[in-house]
Enzyme design. Sequence first.
Site, PDB file in Angstrom:
ATOM      1  N   ARG A  35       0.825  -1.209   0.000  1.00 59.82           N
ATOM      2  CA  ARG A  35       0.000   0.000   0.000  1.00 59.82           C
ATOM      3  C   ARG A  35       0.864   1.267   0.000  1.00 59.82           C
ATOM      4  O   ARG A  35       0.582   2.225  -0.703  1.00 59.82           O
ATOM      5  CB  ARG A  35      -0.915   0.010   1.226  1.00 59.82           C
ATOM      6  CG  ARG A  35      -1.919  -1.151   1.270  1.00 59.82           C
ATOM      7  CD  ARG A  35      -3.264  -0.701   0.751  1.00 59.82           C
ATOM      8  NE  ARG A  35      -4.282  -1.733   0.862  1.00 59.82           N
ATOM      9  CZ  ARG A  35      -5.134  -1.841   1.879  1.00 59.82           C
ATOM     10  NH1 ARG A  35      -5.065  -1.009   2.904  1.00 59.82           N
ATOM     11  NH2 ARG A  35      -6.052  -2.766   1.863  1.00 59.82           N
ATOM     12  N   ASP A 139     -14.035  12.074  11.310  1.00 60.18           N
ATOM     13  CA  ASP A 139     -13.111  11.049  10.827  1.00 60.18           C
ATOM     14  C   ASP A 139     -11.714  11.645  10.919  1.00 60.18           C
ATOM     15  O   ASP A 139     -11.558  12.862  10.973  1.00 60.18           O
ATOM     16  CB  ASP A 139     -13.429  10.654   9.376  1.00 60.18           C
ATOM     17  CG  ASP A 139     -12.878   9.278   9.013  1.00 60.18           C
ATOM     18  OD1 ASP A 139     -13.666   8.307   8.955  1.00 60.18           O
ATOM     19  OD2 ASP A 139     -11.645   9.158   8.798  1.00 60.18           O
TER      20      ASP A 139
END
Length: 268
Positions: A35, A139
């Site tokens: 990633r 978030d």
Amino acid sequence: VSGLDTPTFNKFRDLVYEKSGISLGPQKAALVSARIGKRMRTLGMDDYNVYLNFVSGDKTGEELVQLLDAISTNVTSFFRESGHFDFLAEALKKWRAEGQSRYRLWCAAASSGEEPYSLAMTMTEALGSGCDIKILATDISTKVLGLCQKGVYAPDKVKTVPPQWRDRYFEREGARQAPQYVVRPNLRRLLLFKRLNLSKPPFPMKGPLDVVFCRNVMIYFDNEVRSRLLSEIYRLLKPGGYLMVGHAESLTGMVSKFKSVQPSVYVK
Ligand SMILES: C[S@@+](CC[C@H](N)C(=O)[O-])C[C@H]1O[C@@H](n2cnc3c(N)ncnc32)[C@H](O)[C@@H]1O
């Protein structure tokens, strides 16, 4: 980009834990390597240590968000784990019948908005008009918060919204072949969006909150971060207020004052 060696992986692991509370065990090394490698290719970098210095030195915090987005998942959907929304609707109707007209909910890991907008629809439908409703959607990722704020969804995303609600709360826009569903202002105005790091309590909100949805985010945390987070949620909830966690995230074995109502639903 070649492989990520263990000492460098450990440095990434420590940085991510310090900044977000997310625990990356050694079993995550391959995934993290892939990633991060992808992110590095986007930036034209080929050395993990160079990238590590770049993220650590980035004062804006924007690259950290990119890194966290690269290693954590933002997967979500409208009315995910739908039993929670049925439970919420019943609780709201009960409180409404008792005369409550002010409601404060917190969606603690809002991702791209499907969860807070599902809450907003549920509340509007259960409470009718004449109530003061606010849903705080937070978030750690400014990227997903941007999507929350935009409130624009592809047809396959709104599939899990009951059709009559979809027509009531979304505007269909764009070409006939490629429509987009845009959240209507009557729903959006119930939401407030803020960046918030769940691993760093205390949080600035003023309670008391009626309900907190904190779903599918504690799986990334270790017990220390979870316990701190749970005590803070407990402090912010009203007595009788509810906490919903993801179905895979029971608080069994956690030190907390919450009482279990049913699997993944807790009450203060
Ligand atoms: C898998 S999604 C869950 C979304 C939604 N709650 C649901 O259940 O469908 C996890 C979200 O948690 C956010 N997240 C991860 N670590 C966080 C932290 N330390 N503070 C706040 N949010 C965090 C991620 O950015 C991501 O959007």
